[in-house]
Design an enzyme around this catalytic site. Structure first.
Site, PDB file in Angstrom:
ATOM      1  N   HIS A 327       1.902 -10.916  14.761  1.00 26.00           N
ATOM      2  CA  HIS A 327       0.759 -10.998  15.676  1.00 26.00           C
ATOM      3  C   HIS A 327       1.016 -10.399  17.047  1.00 26.00           C
ATOM      4  O   HIS A 327       0.151 -10.474  17.916  1.00 26.00           O
ATOM      5  CB  HIS A 327       0.343 -12.457  15.880  1.00 26.00           C
ATOM      6  N   LYS A 515     -10.384 -15.397  27.616  1.00 23.87           N
ATOM      7  CA  LYS A 515      -9.189 -15.299  26.785  1.00 23.87           C
ATOM      8  C   LYS A 515      -8.069 -16.025  27.520  1.00 23.87           C
ATOM      9  O   LYS A 515      -8.217 -16.324  28.695  1.00 23.87           O
ATOM     10  CB  LYS A 515      -8.802 -13.835  26.536  1.00 23.87           C
ATOM     11  N   ARG A 516      -6.934 -16.290  26.841  1.00 22.94           N
ATOM     12  CA  ARG A 516      -5.827 -16.917  27.539  1.00 22.94           C
ATOM     13  C   ARG A 516      -5.404 -16.068  28.738  1.00 22.94           C
ATOM     14  O   ARG A 516      -5.561 -14.842  28.733  1.00 22.94           O
ATOM     15  CB  ARG A 516      -4.654 -17.132  26.582  1.00 22.94           C
ATOM     16  N   LYS A 521      -3.004  -9.228  29.550  1.00 26.08           N
ATOM     17  CA  LYS A 521      -4.457  -9.178  29.377  1.00 26.08           C
ATOM     18  C   LYS A 521      -5.166  -8.724  30.665  1.00 26.08           C
ATOM     19  O   LYS A 521      -6.345  -8.414  30.667  1.00 26.08           O
ATOM     20  CB  LYS A 521      -4.990 -10.540  28.922  1.00 26.08           C
ATOM     21  N   THR A 623      -9.826 -10.940  19.091  1.00 27.45           N
ATOM     22  CA  THR A 623     -10.969 -11.330  18.266  1.00 27.45           C
ATOM     23  C   THR A 623     -12.139 -11.712  19.159  1.00 27.45           C
ATOM     24  O   THR A 623     -13.285 -11.658  18.727  1.00 27.45           O
ATOM     25  CB  THR A 623     -10.628 -12.525  17.345  1.00 27.45           C
ATOM     26  N   LYS A 627     -16.417 -11.206  18.779  1.00 30.32           N
ATOM     27  CA  LYS A 627     -17.477 -12.215  18.967  1.00 30.32           C
ATOM     28  C   LYS A 627     -18.523 -11.707  19.945  1.00 30.32           C
ATOM     29  O   LYS A 627     -19.737 -11.872  19.743  1.00 30.32           O
ATOM     30  CB  LYS A 627     -16.886 -13.515  19.526  1.00 30.32           C
TER      31      LYS A 627
END
Ligand SMILES: *Cc1c(COP(=O)(O)O)cnc(C)c1O
Length: 782
Positions: A327, A515-516, A521, A623, A627
């Protein structure tokens, strides 16, 4: 379902004064009623699954979220139950107070939950195995701009969607400690099928509850010690693992559920077939990341020590049974366990790992693999056990989670393994279930889709949305789409008001990053862009800016100092822009509290612009991006993870792509100099300097200066700005502004882009992902 039967059962479980029932009482009564009504169906499916080749999904995390509404929807009884509630003068929406089962951190755990949903719906014999943490992911609040953490006692009011199965309890042995693993099963109802999957979560309990002998000798603490130590194992999700103690507990957790799940699988198999010789013909086990990889030596242990197989025969079976999903490409996430820790806690497992390592070396030697390569791929290197190498050696399939990610695995992270076993590698681009992520969370848009298609078959076949592309130039349809988006933004704004006490106008553009919180990120890049726009409005270089709400939702790991500093920085920027009369009506920064699955359902439906801005090559798939796309948002993002495939499906012209790509970074990184950009670009300098020039305050912690230094000077463990924020910043802001101006310039043209994103989201259904796993990895069928 017979509504009257339902009402009778349901009201029988409520207090006499029905209207005084609390949401928790309503939830328990409703959950118990549904579980009773569908118990037979579930039992039949359990038998079905055992009667054919099946697959088990082993995952340390299942981020299932709130069960009640989703279960009503997939069982097709949502409307009936809603009517029954109103006949009783009750409000189904009061169950919004019911807490999520947050037994996961983020994408990896949510993926596991989407996979179970899809497998159930496709009629496939797949079941999940994990841990029933007493406390799920911490609850987050924002106080003074800082993250606060609280425990998440998610079963405090009971857990009507689980069934305790004492008869399947097993014993788990560590050196010097034996505990019980007690399974709690959750049904995973499929949509429009008789199939029901099972999520089996193990809870740790003491073999002996309480020592009366010690108690009588007045030694109260000693008397409960065994209970406490046993329960510790499943007490919390992901304890801090940067201390030695935490490390040990995490290893105990991994072994706990791996061992229990394999015992369960073997017991059921033997009961049916009387032999384990055909075990590999009947079961396939998916290892979700390296967390359950200790299952490999554990299966061998059970086969050799309990069942009389030779090591060679057991290893050969393991190689057929296991499959491994990677992952992440981040080195720090590829788990390595210290040999002394494993030896101390699990001596027999350690001995087997040594044997596997020797078998690996012998195999490679026999195949003429050069010495250097063997030294790189062997499982035990120095005093560390490399779980990813063990997984690659003993699995029949190895997969990445998006095209680019799988390519990076082949080219670098697992290149040695790819050169040895190219046939084992597959790509399985992640997906999301359209049941929860549109049918449930966006009933308004779902109704429009169903009306235009003439039926709701798309809930079982998301590719059907493609047919709606023909309405992309139909102004009537686009206006209805815009109205629905407006409606969802209003609902989201109302929720933010009640939940976070922040006012946000639904007439502004909703630009959302959820998101986290992680450096890769790049929430900090987003924060810088907001400051850039702020300064641009102030100095007149940005004109006619349309009111925009920049909405964030993210939890930081409690011990992750930089991530917590970024949360504070975002909130400080919010304070600056809203206390300035020049910008308070144009820019709104919202950091919602406790981002989780239920909050995500509201956020994805109300988004105009989806921020997917990770440094190219760092986000395996994502992901959240899927969405948001499905709910009609455009992606503002980098060429990373599944963004690439999203743009391939929906068209580059309908999205906003910026920044360096992986192949650019390969050339840039060797002599990247963030200070050069800082010196040459005045706006970059101004924005980045805000960390230290008094514009914002970190409350005296020095954390903002640390962020600043990390960008310009680096740190002992990394080069300056190793996620390339300064390099991408200008392109990012320009692309973002183009996106916001496109929205305000011509709402209809922008709605067309949004619409086409929704129409082309079919590929990102987890039904597609799971059908592929079933056919090409697990070899299972309905
Ligand atoms: C989907 C989801 C994620 C994953 O989001 P990414 O943007 O892919 O990292 C994380 N948390 C929750 C609650 C989610 O629903």
């Amino acid at each position: 379902m017979d509504k009257n039967v339902f009402i009778e059962k349901f009201t029988g479980k409520l207090p006499k004064d029905i209207k005084a029932a609390t949401p928790q009482q309503l939830h328990s009564a409703l959950g118990e009623t549904v579980m009773e009504l569908f118990a037979d169906k579930w039992n039949e499916s359990r038998q079905q699954h055992l009667s054919k080749r099946r697959a088990a999904y082993l995952s340390m995390e299942f981020l299932v979220g709130r069960a009640v509404y989703n279960n009503l929807l997939v069982l097709g009884i949502y409307d009936d139950v809603e009517k029954a509630f109103s006949e009783l003068e009750l409000d189904l929406s009061s169950l919004e107070e019911i807490e999520d089962a947050a037994l996961g951190n983020g994408g990896l755990g949510r993926l596991a939950a989407c996979f179970l949903d899809s497998a159930a719906t496709l009629g496939l014999p797949l079941d999940g195995y994990g841990i029933r943490y007493k406390y799920g992911l911490f609850k987050q609040s924002i106080v003074d701009g800082f993250q606060r953490e609280d425990i998440d006692d998610w079963t405090r009011y009971g857990d009507p969607w689980s069934v305790r199965c004492d008869e399947d309890t097993v014993l788990i042995e560590y050196s010097g400690q034996t505990v019980k693993a007690v399974p709690y099963d959750m049904p995973v109802f499929g949509f429009r099928t008789e199939n029901v999957g099972t999520l089996r979560l193990w809870q740790a309990e003491p073999v002996k509850e309480f020592d009366f002998d010690l108690f009588n000798k007045q030694n109260y603490l000693e008397a409960s010690k065994e209970k406490i130590f046993a329960e510790d194992i499943s007490r919390v999700l992901y304890p801090n693992d940067d201390t030695d103690d935490g490390k040990k507990l995490r290893l105990k957790q991994q072994y706990f559920f791996s061992c229990a799940s394999l015992m369960d699988i073997i017991k059921k198999h033997k009961a049916r077939y009387g032999t384990l010789d055909n075990l590999a013909d009947c079961i396939s086990v998916q290892l979700n990341d390296t967390h359950p990889v200790i299952s490999i030596p554990e299966l061998i242990r059970q086969l050799v020590d309990n069942e009389g197989y030779t090591f060679e025969a057991a290893l050969a079976m393991a190689k057929k049974i296991f499959n491994y999903t990677n992952h992440t490409v981040m080195q720090e996430a590829l788990e390595k366990w210290r040999t002394d820790l494993v030896e101390e806690l699990l001596p027999r497992i350690y001995a087997i790992i040594i044997q596997i390592n020797e078998a690996l070396i012998a195999d490679m030697y026999a195949a003429g693999v050069e010495k250097d390569k063997i030294n790189r791929i062997k499982i035990i290197k120095k005093d560390l056990i490399h779980m990813a190498d063990m997984a690659c050696y003993a699995s029949s399939h190895i997969n990445g989670v998006a095209e680019i990610h799988t390519q990076i695995l082949k080219d670098s992270v697992l290149a040695d393994w790819f050169s040895l076993y190219p046939e084992r590698f597959r790509n399985e681009t992640n997906g999301i279930t359209q049941r929860r992520w549109i049918a449930l969370c966006n009933k308004e848009l779902s109704a429009l889709i169903t009306e235009l298609l003439g039926n709701d078959d798309w809930i079982n076949d998301l590719d059907k949305l493609k047919e709606l592309s023909k309405f992309a130039d139909d102004e009537n349809v686009l206006r209805r789409f815009i109205d629905i988006k407006q409606d969802k933004k209003q609902q989201l704004a109302d929720f933010i008001k009640t939940h976070d006490d922040i006012t946000v106008s639904p007439d502004s553009v909703f630009d959302i990053q959820i998101k986290r919180l992680h450096e890769y990120k790049r929430q900090l890049l987003n924060a810088f862009s907001i400051l850039w726009i702020y300064y641009g409005i102030k100095d007149g270089s940005i004109q006619n800016f349309k009111p925009t709400a920049f909405i964030f939702g993210a939890k930081s790991a409690p011990g992750y100092r930089r991530a917590k500093a970024i949360i504070k920085f975002i909130n400080e920027i919010g304070r600056v822009v809203s206390s300035d009369p020049d910008t308070r009506d144009l820019i709104k920064v919202v950091f919602v509290q406790n981002y989780n699955v239920s909050y995500a359902e509201k956020l994805v439906a109300g988004t105009d612009i989806s921020e997917q801005i990770s440094t190219a090559g760092t986000e395996a798939s994502g992901t959240g991006n899927m969405k948001l796309m499905l709910n009609g948002a455009v992606t503002l993002g980098t060429y990373d993870g599944a963004n690439i495939e999203i743009v391939q499906e929906a068209g580059e012209e309908n999205n906003y792509i910026f920044g360096a790509r992986v192949e650019d970074l390969e050339k840039i990184v060797p002599d990247y100099d963030s200070r050069k950009i800082f010196a040459e670009d005045a706006m970059v300098r101004k924005v980045v300097s805000s960390l230290i020039d008094g514009t914002v305050s970190d409350g005296g912690s020095g954390d903002f200066r640390e962020l600043y230094m990390a960008l310009l000077d680096g740190a002992s463990w990394h080069a300056p700005d190793h996620y390339y924020l300064l390099g991408d910043l200008r392109d990012y802001v320009e692309t973002k502004l183009r996106c916001i101006y496109d929205y305000s310039g011509d709402r209809i043209s922008f709605a067309k882009k949004q619409w086409l994103n929704m129409c082309n989201a079919g590929k990102f259904s987890s039904d597609r992902t799971i059908a592929d796993y079933a056919e090409n990895i697990w070899g299972i069928c309905r």
